[in-house]
Design an enzyme around this catalytic site. Structure first.
Site, mmCIF file in Angstrom:
data_model
loop_
_atom_site.group_PDB
_atom_site.id
_atom_site.type_symbol
_atom_site.label_atom_id
_atom_site.label_comp_id
_atom_site.label_asym_id
_atom_site.label_seq_id
_atom_site.Cartn_x
_atom_site.Cartn_y
_atom_site.Cartn_z
ATOM 1 N N LEU A 157 13.747 22.919 44.036
ATOM 2 C CA LEU A 157 12.396 23.121 43.496
ATOM 3 C C LEU A 157 12.515 24.019 42.285
ATOM 4 O O LEU A 157 12.525 25.239 42.405
ATOM 5 C CB LEU A 157 11.477 23.793 44.525
ATOM 6 N N GLY A 158 12.647 23.407 41.117
ATOM 7 C CA GLY A 158 12.758 24.166 39.892
ATOM 8 C C GLY A 158 11.451 24.169 39.123
ATOM 9 O O GLY A 158 10.471 23.542 39.519
ATOM 10 N N GLU B 140 9.758 6.868 46.914
ATOM 11 C CA GLU B 140 9.125 7.452 45.723
ATOM 12 C C GLU B 140 7.728 7.977 46.046
ATOM 13 O O GLU B 140 7.317 9.024 45.549
ATOM 14 C CB GLU B 140 9.052 6.441 44.579
#
Length: 146
Positions: free
Chosen positions: A111-112, A66
């Site tokens: 990658l939006g 994370e």
């Protein structure tokens, strides 16, 4: 994949400054390499990161995954207008590890405008897979900057 970082001069020294006062600092997660389409970080396997059976704790692997994925997302956005937060993480623990160092490599899958998805592979010193993780990050507008 093409160069993905928002900041042209993304360096490990500047990324390691972000650790101050965080879990990443306490666990000694250290950013070690920035490539055109990947980010690497290391973490020791020691008393801070082991579970009672003496193996690398799955939660420590998840924290490493994370950390690297969230920082990678932060490097892909405009920090003046956006923030990013993890919204889902999955970890498959493949191989036990008792000591030494693990290395996480984050590569982008998506990658939006509103989400990023990262593939994170955690390996040992012999490049053997210890854990594989997928992290989904939400990209949010900074309050007052929409």
């Amino acid at each position: 994949m093409a160069y993905i970082w928002h900041k042209q001069n993304l360096e490990t020294d500047s990324l390691n400054l972000l650790r101050k006062g965080t879990m990443a600092e306490w666990m000694e997660i250290s950013f070690s390499e920035v490539g055109d389409d990947y980010l690497k970080a290391t973490m020791p396997v020691d008393d801070r990161t082991r579970q009672p059976y003496g193996l690398l704790h799955g939660g420590a692997s998840a924290a490493l995954a994370e950390t690297i994925g969230s920082v990678a997302s932060a490097a892909c956005i405009d920090p003046e207008k956006q923030i990013c937060v993890g919204i889902e993480i999955n970890c498959n623990h493949i191989k036990g590890k008792k000591d030494g160092v693990v290395t996480a490599t984050a590569k982008v899958l998506h990658l939006g405008a509103t989400t990023h998805v990262w593939d994170i592979r955690i390996t040992d010193e012999q490049d053997r897979l210890v854990c594989i993780s997928r992290l989904t990050v939400a990209v949010l507008a900074r309050k007052g900057k929409a």
